[in-house]
Design a protein around this motif. Structure first.
Motif, PDB file in Angstrom:
ATOM      1  N   VAL A 138      44.419  36.277  37.292  1.00 51.42           N
ATOM      2  CA  VAL A 138      44.226  37.691  37.631  1.00 51.42           C
ATOM      3  C   VAL A 138      45.349  38.109  38.573  1.00 51.42           C
ATOM      4  O   VAL A 138      45.546  37.491  39.621  1.00 51.42           O
ATOM      5  N   ILE A 139      46.101  39.146  38.201  1.00 54.87           N
ATOM      6  CA  ILE A 139      47.307  39.475  38.963  1.00 54.87           C
ATOM      7  C   ILE A 139      47.264  40.832  39.655  1.00 54.87           C
ATOM      8  O   ILE A 139      48.159  41.151  40.439  1.00 54.87           O
ATOM      9  N   GLY A 140      46.245  41.655  39.389  1.00 53.80           N
ATOM     10  CA  GLY A 140      46.260  42.976  40.030  1.00 53.80           C
ATOM     11  C   GLY A 140      45.009  43.773  39.741  1.00 53.80           C
ATOM     12  O   GLY A 140      43.981  43.248  39.301  1.00 53.80           O
ATOM     13  N   PHE A 141      45.127  45.082  39.983  1.00 52.77           N
ATOM     14  CA  PHE A 141      44.004  46.002  39.858  1.00 52.77           C
ATOM     15  C   PHE A 141      44.374  47.156  38.938  1.00 52.77           C
ATOM     16  O   PHE A 141      45.537  47.561  38.879  1.00 52.77           O
ATOM     17  N   VAL A 171      37.207  38.719  40.965  1.00 57.84           N
ATOM     18  CA  VAL A 171      38.051  37.701  40.314  1.00 57.84           C
ATOM     19  C   VAL A 171      37.192  36.778  39.458  1.00 57.84           C
ATOM     20  O   VAL A 171      37.571  36.400  38.342  1.00 57.84           O
ATOM     21  N   ALA A 172      36.028  36.417  39.970  1.00 59.72           N
ATOM     22  CA  ALA A 172      35.138  35.526  39.228  1.00 59.72           C
ATOM     23  C   ALA A 172      34.665  36.156  37.915  1.00 59.72           C
ATOM     24  O   ALA A 172      34.479  35.458  36.909  1.00 59.72           O
ATOM     25  N   LEU A 173      34.470  37.486  37.907  1.00 62.94           N
ATOM     26  CA  LEU A 173      33.947  38.172  36.725  1.00 62.94           C
ATOM     27  C   LEU A 173      35.036  38.706  35.802  1.00 62.94           C
ATOM     28  O   LEU A 173      34.751  39.033  34.643  1.00 62.94           O
ATOM     29  N   ILE A 215      41.751  43.512  37.637  1.00 59.45           N
ATOM     30  CA  ILE A 215      40.360  43.804  37.956  1.00 59.45           C
ATOM     31  C   ILE A 215      40.037  45.247  37.567  1.00 59.45           C
ATOM     32  O   ILE A 215      40.768  46.180  37.917  1.00 59.45           O
ATOM     33  N   SER A 216      38.946  45.425  36.859  1.00 62.35           N
ATOM     34  CA  SER A 216      38.500  46.757  36.456  1.00 62.35           C
ATOM     35  C   SER A 216      37.244  47.131  37.248  1.00 62.35           C
ATOM     36  O   SER A 216      36.675  46.310  37.968  1.00 62.35           O
ATOM     37  N   LEU A 217      36.786  48.379  37.076  1.00 65.58           N
ATOM     38  CA  LEU A 217      35.621  48.857  37.819  1.00 65.58           C
ATOM     39  C   LEU A 217      34.389  48.009  37.549  1.00 65.58           C
ATOM     40  O   LEU A 217      33.591  47.745  38.451  1.00 65.58           O
TER      41      LEU A 217
END
Length: 533
Positions: free
Chosen positions: A426-429, A457-459, A465-467
């Motif tokens: 995971v690298i960003g948002f 991050v876990a999900l 990362i999304s909403l």
């Protein structure tokens, strides 16, 4: 041989014991992607984004041209296979290409999707999200390769990029004449003379570099690398500056602030900056230790001092001798224990439980609480003499809602840490998440933000990362784009963000542009538009 038959195991040759590596019979080197990302950051920081893009685009162009040239001499049939270029691009580790649509009739045109672009990944890692495509080396590579393959001027232009929040990186490749006027803004990045003109100013810039660095160091104080604390906001830099000055004297300190703001981090920072830095730093949460055990925890005990004391035990004051003892939640200590703590601070000696003799100790006390100790004194719950003995200096750590400039830096820091710990990519948002993180109140402060990022991050199933990855309490909160059931235009949100950034850096537009991840020229264009509106 066909492009689909290309196999990295056949194209790559090397001595297992080290030395020369060859790719398609020509010497090649292995570079760490992060190192290239750091080079990109250095170029942008020292030369500006325009010059950096010029250098990286031309480097990629030379790489692509050289790859096609090697094919022409070693595997001429492969050069005529249109699928060979994208395949080699993937084999060289730059990206993954799930879709590439290419046609030669009536004229050459190619539309490509890039996934896992190393350039977008590294730009986000070192510089954050931006407003323009950043896969400069890769577009240069495609342009150079195709120009050599066709013997004509061919240019690849990226119109979507993960580094600016798009779901994918997408580019179009055409002959120069087929681009028309649309190619004109991009041509300077491919030309040598552009960088030659720009580099005339480099010597002057470098002469001013040392003064600029000193100024920034004074402005920023200690960054995360040196202090372990994220301090992008003015109020947090001021807090760190005060802590650094207090560290040089050996007096007791009280660190106050809401739960989760990072009081222990400040205490560790003071210890690290003090003359006691080489000695122990020990921490204890006074509220987490039962009252009956706290005296033994502080001062130790002898064997047989009480039921269960089957051996001699060193207390925290002795264990921290010469160093620093951090008393978290000091306001939770009972009045009876406060008397004993006051005696230690006055006499600089302790007496183990069950022992008659005193032992000298040399310990600096840093206490922390989320209570107002002055109010506790007035209410009779905290001794006035102990308060004055402890609170020679007071440092108030601001809540996260008062330091919004730190939120995204902290979030990225926690993201990198959690991704590494969980072995996730995971690298960003997404932009929506970035907006929400910036506008949420964070009642649990930094600790809540850290827990939120670890949860996300876990999900997370993708790269960003999304909403839906956020905890429900954060996801359902009021965000910047919603207010009283209305939706604010994105231009208003952008305007507010940019004007706030300029105010935070005291009007330094170049610094504001760099912090926002946009070019200085883009910033001026937006400001001009705001004035006109």
């Amino acid at each position: 041989m066909k492009a689909r038959e290309l196999d990295l195991r056949k194209l790559l040759s090397f001595n297992p014991k080290g030395g020369i590596i060859q790719f398609m019979g020509h010497r090649a080197l292995l570079f760490d992607a992060v190192a290239l990302g750091l080079l990109r950051k250095e170029l942008i920081d020292n030369l500006g984004i325009f010059a950096a893009r010029n250098i990286l685009t031309r480097m990629g162009y030379a790489h692509g041209w050289r790859t096609a040239d090697n094919l022409d001499s070693e595997y001429p049939d492969l050069l005529q296979d249109g699928a060979c270029g994208p395949t080699l691009h993937m084999l060289q580790g730059m990206t993954n290409i799930p879709t590439c649509n290419m046609s030669f009739i009536p004229t050459f045109r190619m539309s490509t999707i890039w996934e896992d672009s190393y350039e977008a990944e590294q730009h986000i890692l070192h510089l954050g999200l931006t407003h323009e495509p950043v896969c400069w080396t890769m577009t240069g590579y495609v342009s150079g390769y195709c120009s050599r393959m066709l013997g004509q001027e061919v240019y690849c232009i990226e119109d979507q990029c993960c580094a600016k929040g798009d779901a994918r990186c997408h580019n179009e490749t055409r002959l120069k004449e087929d681009w028309g006027a649309a190619i004109e803004p991009h041509l300077p990045f491919f030309h040598t003379e552009t960088i030659d003109v720009l580099l005339k100013d480099v010597t002057t810039k470098l002469q001013r570099s040392e003064q600029r660095v000193r100024k920034l160091q004074q402005l920023i104080g200690n960054d995360v690398q040196s202090s372990g604390i994220i301090a992008s906001s003015k109020i947090m830099r001021q807090t760190l500056n005060l802590a650094k000055r207090i560290a040089k004297v050996d007096s007791s300190v009280v660190v106050t602030g809401e739960s989760g703001v990072g009081k222990e981090m400040i205490a560790r920072f003071i210890h690290k900056e003090s003359l006691r830095a080489a000695q122990p730093f020990l921490a204890v949460n006074c509220g987490a230790v039962a009252e009956t055990l706290l005296e033994s925890e502080f001062f130790g005990h002898t064997k047989g001092a009480f039921t269960g004391a089957d051996k001699e035990r060193l207390g925290l004051f002795e264990a921290a001798n010469g160093g620093t003892l951090f008393l978290d939640e000091v306001g939770e200590i009972s009045l009876g224990m406060q008397v004993k703590l006051l005696r230690v601070l006055q006499e600089k000696e302790i007496r183990r439980v069950g022992e008659n003799c005193s032992r000298p100790v040399d310990v600096r006390i840093i206490a922390a609480t989320n209570r107002n100790l002055a109010d506790e004194v007035a209410a009779g719950r905290f001794r006035k003499d102990l308060y004055y003995r402890l609170c020679i200096f007071e440092i108030i750590v601001p809540p996260l809602r008062e330091r919004p400039d730190d939120i995204f830096s902290l979030a990225q820091f926690f993201l990198d840490k959690a991704s590494q710990t969980m072995k996730r990519q995971v690298i960003g948002f997404t932009p929506q998440v970035a907006d929400l993180l910036a506008q949420y109140d964070w009642p649990g402060n930094v600790r809540q933000l850290q827990n939120t990022i670890e949860h996300a991050v876990a999900l997370c199933n993708g790269k960003r990362i999304s909403l839906n990855d956020l905890p429900k309490i954060v996801r359902q909160s009021e965000s910047l784009v919603t207010s009283a059931g209305t939706i604010r235009p994105i231009d208003d949100v952008e305007r507010e963000l940019i004007l706030s950034a300029i105010q935070i850096v005291n009007g330094d537009k170049a610094l504001a542009a760099r912090k926002l991840g946009i070019s200085l020229s883009s910033l001026y264009q937006k400001l001009k538009r705001y004035e006109g509106g």
